[in-house]
Design an enzyme around this catalytic site. Sequence first.
Site, PDB file in Angstrom:
ATOM      1  N   GLU A 104     -40.408  85.264  34.168  1.00  0.00           N
ATOM      2  CA  GLU A 104     -39.647  86.050  33.197  1.00  0.00           C
ATOM      3  C   GLU A 104     -40.565  86.870  32.294  1.00  0.00           C
ATOM      4  O   GLU A 104     -40.265  88.028  31.973  1.00  0.00           O
ATOM      5  CB  GLU A 104     -38.762  85.137  32.352  1.00  0.00           C
ATOM      6  CG  GLU A 104     -37.705  84.369  33.125  1.00  0.00           C
ATOM      7  CD  GLU A 104     -36.579  85.254  33.629  1.00  0.00           C
ATOM      8  OE1 GLU A 104     -36.587  86.456  33.344  1.00  0.00           O
ATOM      9  OE2 GLU A 104     -35.685  84.727  34.327  1.00  0.00           O
ATOM     10  N   ASP A 159     -34.301  86.246  45.850  1.00  0.00           N
ATOM     11  CA  ASP A 159     -33.895  87.646  45.814  1.00  0.00           C
ATOM     12  C   ASP A 159     -35.026  88.651  45.647  1.00  0.00           C
ATOM     13  O   ASP A 159     -35.280  89.502  46.506  1.00  0.00           O
ATOM     14  CB  ASP A 159     -32.830  87.852  44.728  1.00  0.00           C
ATOM     15  CG  ASP A 159     -33.234  87.255  43.373  1.00  0.00           C
ATOM     16  OD1 ASP A 159     -34.299  86.630  43.276  1.00  0.00           O
ATOM     17  OD2 ASP A 159     -32.471  87.431  42.404  1.00  0.00           O
ATOM     18  N   THR A 198     -37.858  95.031  39.328  1.00  0.00           N
ATOM     19  CA  THR A 198     -36.640  94.220  39.375  1.00  0.00           C
ATOM     20  C   THR A 198     -35.962  94.156  38.018  1.00  0.00           C
ATOM     21  O   THR A 198     -34.774  93.863  37.928  1.00  0.00           O
ATOM     22  CB  THR A 198     -36.953  92.801  39.884  1.00  0.00           C
ATOM     23  OG1 THR A 198     -35.733  92.129  40.206  1.00  0.00           O
ATOM     24  CG2 THR A 198     -37.716  91.993  38.846  1.00  0.00           C
ATOM     25  N   GLU A 226     -26.902  93.601  38.417  1.00  0.00           N
ATOM     26  CA  GLU A 226     -27.209  93.861  39.824  1.00  0.00           C
ATOM     27  C   GLU A 226     -26.119  94.649  40.537  1.00  0.00           C
ATOM     28  O   GLU A 226     -26.417  95.501  41.398  1.00  0.00           O
ATOM     29  CB  GLU A 226     -27.460  92.534  40.557  1.00  0.00           C
ATOM     30  CG  GLU A 226     -28.796  91.883  40.256  1.00  0.00           C
ATOM     31  CD  GLU A 226     -28.812  91.156  38.921  1.00  0.00           C
ATOM     32  OE1 GLU A 226     -29.895  90.769  38.463  1.00  0.00           O
ATOM     33  OE2 GLU A 226     -27.718  90.967  38.334  1.00  0.00           O
ATOM     34  N   GLU A 228     -20.734  83.841  38.348  1.00  0.00           N
ATOM     35  CA  GLU A 228     -22.092  83.433  38.730  1.00  0.00           C
ATOM     36  C   GLU A 228     -22.138  82.941  40.170  1.00  0.00           C
ATOM     37  O   GLU A 228     -23.139  83.113  40.848  1.00  0.00           O
ATOM     38  CB  GLU A 228     -22.606  82.339  37.788  1.00  0.00           C
ATOM     39  CG  GLU A 228     -23.216  82.848  36.505  1.00  0.00           C
ATOM     40  CD  GLU A 228     -24.544  83.573  36.726  1.00  0.00           C
ATOM     41  OE1 GLU A 228     -25.607  82.984  36.446  1.00  0.00           O
ATOM     42  OE2 GLU A 228     -24.510  84.737  37.176  1.00  0.00           O
TER      43      GLU A 228
END
Length: 911
Positions: free
Chosen positions: A134, A281, A479, A393, A375
């Site tokens: 993160e 992902d 991302t 996304e 989710e």
Amino acid sequence: MWTLERSCASVMQTSWLLLLLLAAFLRPVHCMSREERHKLRDQVVEMFDHAYSNYMNHAYPADELMPLTCRGRVRGLEPSRGDVDDALGKFSLTLIDALDTLVLLNKTEEFDAAVRRVLSDVRLDNDIVVSVFETNIRVLGGLLGGHSMAVMLREGGRHMMWYQDELLHMAKDLGLRLLPAFNTSSGLPYPRVNLRHGVRGPATRTGTETDTCTACAGTIILEFAALSRFTGDPIFEDHARRALDFLWEKRQRNSNLVGTTINIHSGEWVRRDSGVGAGIDSYYEYLLKAYILLGDDLFLQRFNIHYASIMKYISQPPLLLDVHIHKPLLPARTWMDSLLAFFPGLQVLKGDIRPAIETHEMLYQVTRKHNFLPEAFTTDFRVHWAQHPLRPEFAESTYFLYKATGDPYYLEVGRTVLENLNRFARVPCGFAAMKDVRTGSHEDRMDSFFLAEMFKYLFLLFADADDMPFDVEDYIFTTEAHLLPLSLSTAARSRSPSAANSTGVKELDDSNFDWTCPNTRLLFPDPAFPANLRDPIKIAVDKSCPRPLPPREPGMGRLPLRAQDFMANNPEHLELLRRMGVSLIHLKDGRVQLVQHASQAVSAIAAEDGMRFMQEMMELSSQQQREQLPPRAVQIVSHPFFGRVVLTAGPAQFGTDLSKSITGVRGFVMAAEPYSGCAELTNPESVQGRIALLQRGQCMFAEKARHIQKAGAIGGIVIDDNEGSSSDTAPLFQMAGDGRSTDDVSLPLLFLFHKEGNILLEAQKEYREVEVLLSDKARDRGGDAEEEDCATEEKEHEPGPACSPSLSLSSPFLSLSSSPSLSSSSSPPPDQSQPSTQELDQSEAEEGEIEEEEEDEGEVVPPKEGSEPDAQKEPKEEPASDKDPNKLLDALLADWQEDLEAFRQMEKDEL
């Protein structure tokens, strides 16, 4: 980011652009007008302003905004949320994450100010454990994206001319703080690192972990390679490449798939399920984007091999299902998570448009059913996990598909995303994550990625090329949607021999290697092609998960009523409630109880809005009960009361905070004219310098406060107009604002029920000049001067009012004894029980309520801690008593000690 053509042969570029133009000419005639598109573009900017300004006003320099409570989330000060909090490092996360969004949205001045704030306020040398993944994508990526934008603006010669690569220097400092996490035999990073102390030491509080997710270890290369090429130091790119090399080596050789979780020391797969969602992902995303940014064919080769396996085993259009890496024909679970919504956008970059359209359409239909992507949702499109933390996304894939196809259908999809955000997630202090998409309940959370990603993709979806201050084709999105320039592909770097020898290029099969730009063979031979792909998916989703979503009926076409906006004295709001099947029951104490009967709603949609309104109201009530302010005191201090009468008062959520005032606010009372306080006062000369008395009702409390403040009052007391109401029997009101900023209200405002207010009015009627003290708790009654006054009066006359027993009002501030020498401002804590029904003040639906236990009259309460009890002072003349004085004193002291313990416990509870 549409940049693949920049990395391919010019002939492919030409054919790709021609086909894009062809698709544009062949698209359906029913397209969105330029004016309508620009209106949506401007709406995106307004929404960003709402989120960003509330973060800066209410949260900065905290990492994130808590939009329901309008304050910043500081790690360690709020209840732990587990791994979610690993993103917080006390480095103003949201501001850094939003830097390049400011530039894309043409907010150059705000960007300049934000960069200056980062340089002056943000510190990276924090003794705190953070997520390597993160921190890399959000903070390091944010600093690099901000640096890229600052350089672009500086080179334009109009802005940021003062900038000397300060953000890049901060980025390198952060990169060096992350490097200790890569000190493993495999090269895979530890999942967490201490920003000050690194890993594997007593002071680090980390370094004992053995596992990490594939995405956590494989989503480093873009930021680290960019940092190396910006600074000329290869160490960062080398470490990121080493981690990617190790993951590639550990793929399952038969299926060419990777698992979700891996042991960072042995390389053994801890979780062997494989998909394109959570845990994996961005590993696939970074392989393809590393090829685009760095121009290294190796990354594209690896991606193509993985992609072929994904399409063979995982992709079952329109579904994307997890499988076991050793038995790829065996499904690993029956549900999908929302993070896979990025994959259609990645397929567009790959050039595989058909499955991208199909999967995106499936996601859109689930979104239409539940307003947001849950989710997790099952293969028959029902909710599995109901949360939605405002993930971007789906908007990302929508933008990429519109960029590739020019199909106006995706503009309508974007409009749906915008409307749902404003309708269901927007709150006064920002946008709140959804706790449950089925009920519309909120979570006190607004993640930094909402500003970093969501508004970029939505703005790009509706904007024209000339709306942007730079050519977006010159950059690639990470991302986290941070912008890195493609010019980095030409920057020199030194490569360590070990990295070159561990790539495994020789064992690759060239037959799996596609040396082409995005695949255009299936790119819309006719205008109906995309619709032909979408229609069967709509039918499949509707059949499995039907939804009653016809067009909104006349009169209900606008956004439904929100709980935080509701006012029970607003006729328009009452009509909206009636249409939603919500009825009001007026209680004797002036509150209103809300009850919903779905069958009484005018339509199914209205009933759904009514259910959501009731859910919001329960959430709002629960939130306000958690934030209740303690009761306040109105103490009559003038003759003949001298502080003996203390009235329990309700607090206000605005104005002077009496708990922070040592002396309180003291003054004579005067009734306002008009008594309601709902218009400009006609007796300002009488109210000036005094505490205004007001009657409850007819307008909002904040409006009353503004009118008496304008007249020069130093405080205000609102008295309930419901005859017979009392703090003995009714829960205490907490006066709320009017839904807009109340920062302009600088005086204290308190609320008295009818019984307590009538005592004050009767006192004013009899004695004319009545002085009161507004405070957080009752004060001493005047000290030695009053004692002397009382003693003198006893000697010369019969005991008068000044020495009479105190009035008992069941006040939590003053439990009163029949002896005037034993009074105090202490009390046990109130009981804050939560009612099961929704009950609201008739004039303000947002007022909080506190349930309180009644106190027995005659209870003896101690003096202030540390002071000597009055019973031990020099004795005064007392009436004759048959009781033993020593026993009486012992009993009083015992009661005093018991109440002292209660008082101490109350203080602990309040803290």
